[in-house]
Design a protein around this motif. Sequence first.
Motif, PDB file in Angstrom:
ATOM      1  N   GLU A  94      37.328   5.696 -59.733  1.00  0.00           N
ATOM      2  CA  GLU A  94      38.296   6.301 -58.497  1.00  0.00           C
ATOM      3  C   GLU A  94      39.572   5.593 -58.664  1.00  0.00           C
ATOM      4  O   GLU A  94      40.716   6.137 -58.756  1.00  0.00           O
ATOM      5  CB  GLU A  94      37.818   6.004 -57.407  1.00  0.00           C
ATOM      6  CG  GLU A  94      38.576   6.909 -56.156  1.00  0.00           C
ATOM      7  CD  GLU A  94      37.902   6.758 -54.918  1.00  0.00           C
ATOM      8  OE1 GLU A  94      38.567   7.096 -54.009  1.00  0.00           O
ATOM      9  OE2 GLU A  94      36.762   6.651 -54.936  1.00  0.00           O
ATOM     10  N   ALA A  95      39.573   4.066 -59.055  1.00  0.00           N
ATOM     11  CA  ALA A  95      40.848   3.299 -59.080  1.00  0.00           C
ATOM     12  C   ALA A  95      41.765   3.741 -60.273  1.00  0.00           C
ATOM     13  O   ALA A  95      43.055   3.507 -60.122  1.00  0.00           O
ATOM     14  CB  ALA A  95      40.509   1.977 -59.079  1.00  0.00           C
ATOM     15  N   LYS A  96      41.251   4.105 -61.594  1.00  0.00           N
ATOM     16  CA  LYS A  96      42.066   4.276 -62.692  1.00  0.00           C
ATOM     17  C   LYS A  96      43.079   5.422 -62.486  1.00  0.00           C
ATOM     18  O   LYS A  96      43.934   5.446 -63.074  1.00  0.00           O
ATOM     19  CB  LYS A  96      41.324   4.533 -63.927  1.00  0.00           C
ATOM     20  CG  LYS A  96      40.615   5.811 -63.961  1.00  0.00           C
ATOM     21  CD  LYS A  96      39.737   5.907 -65.365  1.00  0.00           C
ATOM     22  CE  LYS A  96      39.104   7.191 -65.489  1.00  0.00           C
ATOM     23  NZ  LYS A  96      38.479   7.435 -66.785  1.00  0.00           N
ATOM     24  N   GLY A  97      42.630   6.313 -61.572  1.00  0.00           N
ATOM     25  CA  GLY A  97      43.762   7.509 -61.464  1.00  0.00           C
ATOM     26  C   GLY A  97      44.690   7.141 -60.142  1.00  0.00           C
ATOM     27  O   GLY A  97      45.522   8.184 -59.730  1.00  0.00           O
ATOM     28  N   VAL A  98      44.829   6.115 -59.480  1.00  0.00           N
ATOM     29  CA  VAL A  98      45.707   5.607 -58.571  1.00  0.00           C
ATOM     30  C   VAL A  98      47.117   5.527 -59.137  1.00  0.00           C
ATOM     31  O   VAL A  98      47.346   4.922 -60.140  1.00  0.00           O
ATOM     32  CB  VAL A  98      45.509   4.146 -57.906  1.00  0.00           C
ATOM     33  CG1 VAL A  98      46.707   3.843 -57.114  1.00  0.00           C
ATOM     34  CG2 VAL A  98      43.957   4.445 -57.165  1.00  0.00           C
ATOM     35  N   LYS A  99      48.106   6.368 -58.315  1.00  0.00           N
ATOM     36  CA  LYS A  99      49.419   6.293 -59.034  1.00  0.00           C
ATOM     37  C   LYS A  99      50.469   5.792 -57.903  1.00  0.00           C
ATOM     38  O   LYS A  99      50.038   5.517 -56.612  1.00  0.00           O
ATOM     39  CB  LYS A  99      49.888   7.935 -59.079  1.00  0.00           C
ATOM     40  CG  LYS A  99      49.143   8.622 -59.948  1.00  0.00           C
ATOM     41  CD  LYS A  99      49.409   8.166 -61.375  1.00  0.00           C
ATOM     42  CE  LYS A  99      48.656   9.064 -62.413  1.00  0.00           C
ATOM     43  NZ  LYS A  99      47.959   8.594 -63.364  1.00  0.00           N
ATOM     44  N   LEU A 106      48.297  -1.183 -55.521  1.00  0.00           N
ATOM     45  CA  LEU A 106      47.484  -2.581 -55.274  1.00  0.00           C
ATOM     46  C   LEU A 106      46.819  -1.962 -53.972  1.00  0.00           C
ATOM     47  O   LEU A 106      45.695  -2.340 -53.600  1.00  0.00           O
ATOM     48  CB  LEU A 106      48.157  -3.677 -55.132  1.00  0.00           C
ATOM     49  CG  LEU A 106      47.678  -4.936 -54.987  1.00  0.00           C
ATOM     50  CD1 LEU A 106      46.853  -5.183 -56.167  1.00  0.00           C
ATOM     51  CD2 LEU A 106      48.587  -6.139 -54.956  1.00  0.00           C
ATOM     52  N   THR A 107      47.578  -1.563 -52.786  1.00  0.00           N
ATOM     53  CA  THR A 107      46.763  -1.240 -51.724  1.00  0.00           C
ATOM     54  C   THR A 107      45.570  -0.204 -51.759  1.00  0.00           C
ATOM     55  O   THR A 107      44.669  -0.282 -51.206  1.00  0.00           O
ATOM     56  CB  THR A 107      47.816  -0.764 -50.635  1.00  0.00           C
ATOM     57  OG1 THR A 107      48.781  -1.887 -50.587  1.00  0.00           O
ATOM     58  CG2 THR A 107      47.386  -0.450 -49.411  1.00  0.00           C
ATOM     59  N   ARG A 108      46.052   0.915 -52.382  1.00  0.00           N
ATOM     60  CA  ARG A 108      45.027   1.901 -52.857  1.00  0.00           C
ATOM     61  C   ARG A 108      43.918   1.348 -53.457  1.00  0.00           C
ATOM     62  O   ARG A 108      42.747   1.641 -53.169  1.00  0.00           O
ATOM     63  CB  ARG A 108      45.650   3.159 -53.369  1.00  0.00           C
ATOM     64  CG  ARG A 108      44.775   4.216 -53.797  1.00  0.00           C
ATOM     65  CD  ARG A 108      44.282   4.875 -52.519  1.00  0.00           C
ATOM     66  NE  ARG A 108      43.194   5.834 -52.656  1.00  0.00           N
ATOM     67  CZ  ARG A 108      41.988   5.659 -51.911  1.00  0.00           C
ATOM     68  NH1 ARG A 108      41.830   5.048 -51.073  1.00  0.00           N
ATOM     69  NH2 ARG A 108      41.105   6.811 -52.210  1.00  0.00           N
ATOM     70  N   MET A 109      44.051   0.512 -54.739  1.00  0.00           N
ATOM     71  CA  MET A 109      43.031   0.267 -55.186  1.00  0.00           C
ATOM     72  C   MET A 109      42.118  -1.054 -54.257  1.00  0.00           C
ATOM     73  O   MET A 109      40.946  -0.837 -54.517  1.00  0.00           O
ATOM     74  CB  MET A 109      43.612  -0.876 -56.569  1.00  0.00           C
ATOM     75  CG  MET A 109      44.140   0.270 -57.790  1.00  0.00           C
ATOM     76  SD  MET A 109      44.842  -0.733 -58.983  1.00  0.00           S
ATOM     77  CE  MET A 109      43.903  -2.076 -59.508  1.00  0.00           C
ATOM     78  N   ASN A 110      42.613  -1.673 -53.681  1.00  0.00           N
ATOM     79  CA  ASN A 110      41.766  -2.499 -52.668  1.00  0.00           C
ATOM     80  C   ASN A 110      41.166  -1.686 -51.665  1.00  0.00           C
ATOM     81  O   ASN A 110      39.877  -1.783 -51.422  1.00  0.00           O
ATOM     82  CB  ASN A 110      42.676  -3.403 -51.999  1.00  0.00           C
ATOM     83  CG  ASN A 110      43.391  -4.575 -52.864  1.00  0.00           C
ATOM     84  OD1 ASN A 110      42.677  -5.010 -53.845  1.00  0.00           O
ATOM     85  ND2 ASN A 110      44.320  -5.228 -52.354  1.00  0.00           N
ATOM     86  N   ASP A 111      41.709  -0.639 -51.255  1.00  0.00           N
ATOM     87  CA  ASP A 111      40.960   0.622 -50.287  1.00  0.00           C
ATOM     88  C   ASP A 111      39.749   1.106 -50.865  1.00  0.00           C
ATOM     89  O   ASP A 111      38.730   1.078 -50.343  1.00  0.00           O
ATOM     90  CB  ASP A 111      42.040   1.655 -49.801  1.00  0.00           C
ATOM     91  CG  ASP A 111      42.885   0.889 -48.831  1.00  0.00           C
ATOM     92  OD1 ASP A 111      42.944  -0.220 -48.235  1.00  0.00           O
ATOM     93  OD2 ASP A 111      43.895   1.715 -48.524  1.00  0.00           O
ATOM     94  N   GLU A 155      41.609  -5.875 -65.302  1.00  0.00           N
ATOM     95  CA  GLU A 155      42.771  -5.721 -66.249  1.00  0.00           C
ATOM     96  C   GLU A 155      43.670  -4.646 -65.517  1.00  0.00           C
ATOM     97  O   GLU A 155      44.882  -4.712 -65.762  1.00  0.00           O
ATOM     98  CB  GLU A 155      42.522  -5.017 -67.646  1.00  0.00           C
ATOM     99  CG  GLU A 155      41.974  -5.917 -68.678  1.00  0.00           C
ATOM    100  CD  GLU A 155      41.239  -5.283 -69.743  1.00  0.00           C
ATOM    101  OE1 GLU A 155      40.824  -3.834 -69.932  1.00  0.00           O
ATOM    102  OE2 GLU A 155      40.908  -5.855 -70.936  1.00  0.00           O
ATOM    103  N   MET A 156      43.186  -3.674 -64.673  1.00  0.00           N
ATOM    104  CA  MET A 156      43.947  -2.915 -63.969  1.00  0.00           C
ATOM    105  C   MET A 156      45.045  -3.536 -62.766  1.00  0.00           C
ATOM    106  O   MET A 156      45.894  -3.467 -62.679  1.00  0.00           O
ATOM    107  CB  MET A 156      43.053  -1.857 -63.142  1.00  0.00           C
ATOM    108  CG  MET A 156      42.790  -0.677 -64.053  1.00  0.00           C
ATOM    109  SD  MET A 156      41.552   0.405 -63.411  1.00  0.00           S
ATOM    110  CE  MET A 156      41.976   0.789 -61.841  1.00  0.00           C
TER     111      MET A 156
END
Length: 173
Positions: A94-99, A106-111, A155-156
């Motif tokens: 899910e996180a690898k598609g964050v734009k 960073l906020t979305r990855m943490n969510d 790494e992300m």
Amino acid sequence: MATVNKKSKTRPVGLPSKKRAKLVAGQGDIALSPEMILTAALDFTAREGLDALSMRKLADQLGITPMAIYHYYANRDVLVAAICGAITREIHAEAKGVKGNWRARLTRMNDIWYSTIAKYPGVAQQMWTGNLLNNTASLESAQQEEKAYTVKLIEMYASVLSEAGYSKTAVTI
């Protein structure tokens, strides 16, 4: 496991054959698989929490005997490592598609991290402390997937922090 059956160098001693696993399951030709067991373990963990997970309770949920699970997972620690690996893989997918800009990413990855881990009580503590007691070859193999996806997640995060202006030295772990 260090002990190997002399008849079959690929299967640890004491684990049932595939035919035996089907019979132990008590359902004749049940199509039991590692994926089926892992899915049931994830469902159980989401409902009851990781601390409540046992091979017996999982087997009851699947309608099989506990020994059928041991055909695919040598012990609870190996199953827990597989659970952690599956959850880490889910977070990564899910996180690898964050734009977006670095702050939004960073906020979305943490969510994503928090909402995914929150679905599985007890897993975050397991992931952070690494309290897997046995150091068997099976366990090490099960942990490889978790480690690979954990490195990808790190790494992300490092990439986002570099984009935010942090130096390569500051984001290197």
